[in-house]
Write an enzyme that holds these catalytic residues in place. Structure first.
Site, PDB file in Angstrom:
ATOM      1  N   ALA A   1     -52.513  23.214  10.054  1.00 54.54           N
ATOM      2  CA  ALA A   1     -51.531  24.060  10.736  1.00 54.54           C
ATOM      3  C   ALA A   1     -50.259  24.275   9.925  1.00 54.54           C
ATOM      4  O   ALA A   1     -49.609  25.312  10.044  1.00 54.54           O
ATOM      5  CB  ALA A   1     -51.181  23.449  12.090  1.00 54.54           C
TER       6      ALA A   1
ATOM      7  N   THR B   1     -47.287  27.797   9.554  1.00 53.06           N
ATOM      8  CA  THR B   1     -46.007  27.842  10.268  1.00 53.06           C
ATOM      9  C   THR B   1     -45.086  28.906   9.677  1.00 53.06           C
ATOM     10  O   THR B   1     -44.288  29.511  10.393  1.00 53.06           O
ATOM     11  CB  THR B   1     -45.300  26.472  10.253  1.00 53.06           C
ATOM     12  OG1 THR B   1     -45.137  26.042   8.890  1.00 53.06           O
ATOM     13  CG2 THR B   1     -46.104  25.438  11.011  1.00 53.06           C
TER      14      THR B   1
ATOM     15  N   PHE C   1     -49.506  22.244  15.921  1.00 46.29           N
ATOM     16  CA  PHE C   1     -50.022  21.645  17.149  1.00 46.29           C
ATOM     17  C   PHE C   1     -49.459  20.267  17.439  1.00 46.29           C
ATOM     18  O   PHE C   1     -49.631  19.755  18.537  1.00 46.29           O
ATOM     19  CB  PHE C   1     -51.551  21.548  17.068  1.00 46.29           C
ATOM     20  CG  PHE C   1     -52.235  22.862  17.313  1.00 46.29           C
ATOM     21  CD1 PHE C   1     -52.725  23.178  18.561  1.00 46.29           C
ATOM     22  CD2 PHE C   1     -52.368  23.778  16.299  1.00 46.29           C
ATOM     23  CE1 PHE C   1     -53.347  24.395  18.803  1.00 46.29           C
ATOM     24  CE2 PHE C   1     -52.982  24.999  16.515  1.00 46.29           C
ATOM     25  CZ  PHE C   1     -53.472  25.303  17.766  1.00 46.29           C
ATOM     26  N   ARG C   2     -48.778  19.653  16.475  1.00 47.07           N
ATOM     27  CA  ARG C   2     -48.449  18.254  16.684  1.00 47.07           C
ATOM     28  C   ARG C   2     -46.975  17.902  16.517  1.00 47.07           C
ATOM     29  O   ARG C   2     -46.580  16.794  16.824  1.00 47.07           O
ATOM     30  CB  ARG C   2     -49.292  17.378  15.747  1.00 47.07           C
ATOM     31  CG  ARG C   2     -50.763  17.551  16.059  1.00 47.07           C
ATOM     32  CD  ARG C   2     -51.655  16.523  15.398  1.00 47.07           C
ATOM     33  NE  ARG C   2     -53.032  16.746  15.813  1.00 47.07           N
ATOM     34  CZ  ARG C   2     -53.567  16.304  16.931  1.00 47.07           C
ATOM     35  NH1 ARG C   2     -52.852  15.591  17.772  1.00 47.07           N
ATOM     36  NH2 ARG C   2     -54.821  16.572  17.239  1.00 47.07           N
TER      37      ARG C   2
ATOM     38  N   ILE D   1     -57.666  28.338  12.934  1.00 47.25           N
ATOM     39  CA  ILE D   1     -58.504  29.366  13.548  1.00 47.25           C
ATOM     40  C   ILE D   1     -57.800  30.716  13.543  1.00 47.25           C
ATOM     41  O   ILE D   1     -58.189  31.627  14.266  1.00 47.25           O
ATOM     42  CB  ILE D   1     -58.875  28.968  14.990  1.00 47.25           C
ATOM     43  CG1 ILE D   1     -57.613  28.732  15.834  1.00 47.25           C
ATOM     44  CG2 ILE D   1     -59.766  27.731  15.001  1.00 47.25           C
ATOM     45  CD1 ILE D   1     -57.893  28.439  17.312  1.00 47.25           C
TER      46      ILE D   1
ATOM     47  N   HIS E   1     -63.187  24.804  12.252  1.00 47.50           N
ATOM     48  CA  HIS E   1     -62.852  24.821  13.680  1.00 47.50           C
ATOM     49  C   HIS E   1     -63.049  26.212  14.282  1.00 47.50           C
ATOM     50  O   HIS E   1     -62.537  26.496  15.364  1.00 47.50           O
ATOM     51  CB  HIS E   1     -61.415  24.345  13.909  1.00 47.50           C
ATOM     52  CG  HIS E   1     -61.242  22.877  13.669  1.00 47.50           C
ATOM     53  ND1 HIS E   1     -60.005  22.293  13.459  1.00 47.50           N
ATOM     54  CD2 HIS E   1     -62.134  21.868  13.604  1.00 47.50           C
ATOM     55  CE1 HIS E   1     -60.156  20.985  13.269  1.00 47.50           C
ATOM     56  NE2 HIS E   1     -61.440  20.698  13.353  1.00 47.50           N
TER      57      HIS E   1
ATOM     58  N   CYS F   1     -74.552  41.597  30.253  1.00 55.27           N
ATOM     59  CA  CYS F   1     -75.367  40.777  31.165  1.00 55.27           C
ATOM     60  C   CYS F   1     -74.543  40.029  32.211  1.00 55.27           C
ATOM     61  O   CYS F   1     -75.101  39.296  33.025  1.00 55.27           O
ATOM     62  CB  CYS F   1     -76.213  39.789  30.367  1.00 55.27           C
ATOM     63  SG  CYS F   1     -75.271  38.374  29.728  1.00 55.27           S
TER      64      CYS F   1
ATOM     65  N   SER G   1     -51.899  19.736   6.312  1.00 51.97           N
ATOM     66  CA  SER G   1     -52.718  19.013   7.290  1.00 51.97           C
ATOM     67  C   SER G   1     -52.184  17.601   7.470  1.00 51.97           C
ATOM     68  O   SER G   1     -51.852  16.918   6.493  1.00 51.97           O
ATOM     69  CB  SER G   1     -54.176  18.950   6.846  1.00 51.97           C
ATOM     70  OG  SER G   1     -54.934  18.154   7.747  1.00 51.97           O
TER      71      SER G   1
ATOM     72  N   ASN H   1     -47.522  18.314   2.225  1.00 50.41           N
ATOM     73  CA  ASN H   1     -47.296  18.307   3.669  1.00 50.41           C
ATOM     74  C   ASN H   1     -45.870  17.825   3.929  1.00 50.41           C
ATOM     75  O   ASN H   1     -45.396  16.915   3.244  1.00 50.41           O
ATOM     76  CB  ASN H   1     -48.297  17.379   4.369  1.00 50.41           C
ATOM     77  CG  ASN H   1     -48.408  17.651   5.852  1.00 50.41           C
ATOM     78  OD1 ASN H   1     -48.637  18.782   6.279  1.00 50.41           O
ATOM     79  ND2 ASN H   1     -48.222  16.622   6.662  1.00 50.41           N
TER      80      ASN H   1
END
Length: 247
Positions: A22, A26, A33-34, A101, A117, A154, A191, A212
């Site tokens: 992530a 940014t 997410f964290r 994602i 993911h 369907c 990450s 990071n």
């Protein structure tokens, strides 16, 4: 000093891959997410983006998890994504393994991307397996107010092509794992390296560069650690690689 060391490792590598999380996105306006400012401050992602909630509590999914997915749409690649694409163009990077994602590596032009993911380009029907563009799915929820959204063919339930908590890992993860068996240098960008099973992959690399902002569980064994913004760091490293290759 760390930038030159990283560039030297890249110039010497034969099978280099990147692993992104992530933190690389940014700078494209996507909260991570964290961190304290990330999505998990608003929602509990472990449940909001879970298969159980998608199927058992669709109202919650479409008021929480769906919002997180929809917010990824229309974002643009940043300098970090573009630097990795350039490293691939130059022949130094064999592929990108991404936990994200948001489709930004693909939008940046990277050719070999392992989306371990999943992604938010398409959705599929859980009954007939027909695939639809993600925007059609968004329209069913936001314009038609259809919860859960149904397959036009369907009437089965549609779901995003992302790996949710409770899902099996996709083929891309197996392919990434096999790629790591020959990896002599892994460049980790943005990450936290705490989400399994992807967090096991750095342990397979012969050499390791980690970029990071925060510390990771693998910092102690990395050959180079840079705690700085991803776009800025990758741009500097790319420049030194190009300079070294021209000598």
């Amino acid at each position: 000093m760390e930038y030159q060391e990283a560039a030297n490792l890249i110039l010497q590598a034969k099978n280099m891959y990147a692993l992104t999380g992530a933190g690389i996105s940014t700078e494209s306006g996507i909260p991570d997410f964290r961190s304290d400012t990330g999505y998990y401050k608003e929602f509990d992602g472990a449940t909001a983006l879970s298969r159980d909630v998608l199927l058992g509590d669709p109202d919650r999914f479409y008021h929480e998890g769906f919002v997180m997915l929809k917010d990824l749409f229309a974002k643009k690649p940043n300098a970090g994504h573009k630097a990795l694409k350039k490293l691939e163009d130059l022949g130094y990077l064999k592929g990108v393994i991404t936990q994200n994602i948001d489709n930004l590596h693909t939008l940046a032009g990277s050719k070999k991307v392992f989306e371990v993911h999943g992604h938010t380009r398409t959705v599929h029907c859980m009954s007939c397996h027909k695939t639809y563009p993600f925007q059609d799915y968004v329209d069913l929820v936001t314009v038609e107010e259809e919860i859960p959204p149904r397959c036009p063919a369907c009437q089965g339930v549609l779901r995003p092509d992302v790996v949710m908590f409770g899902d099996m890992m996709p083929q891309d993860f197996q392919d990434a794992y096999e790629a790591m068996e020959t990896c002599d240098l892994l460049l980790v960008a943005g990450s936290s390296l705490v989400v399994a099973p992807v967090s096991y992959l750095p342990g397979m690399a012969k050499k390791l560069i980690i970029i990071n902002k925060e510390a990771t569980p693998y910092d102690y064994k990395a050959d180079v650690v840079i705690h700085e913004g991803i776009g800025q760091a990758l741009t500097k490293i790319l420049s030194l690689v190009e300079e070294g290759a021209s000598r």
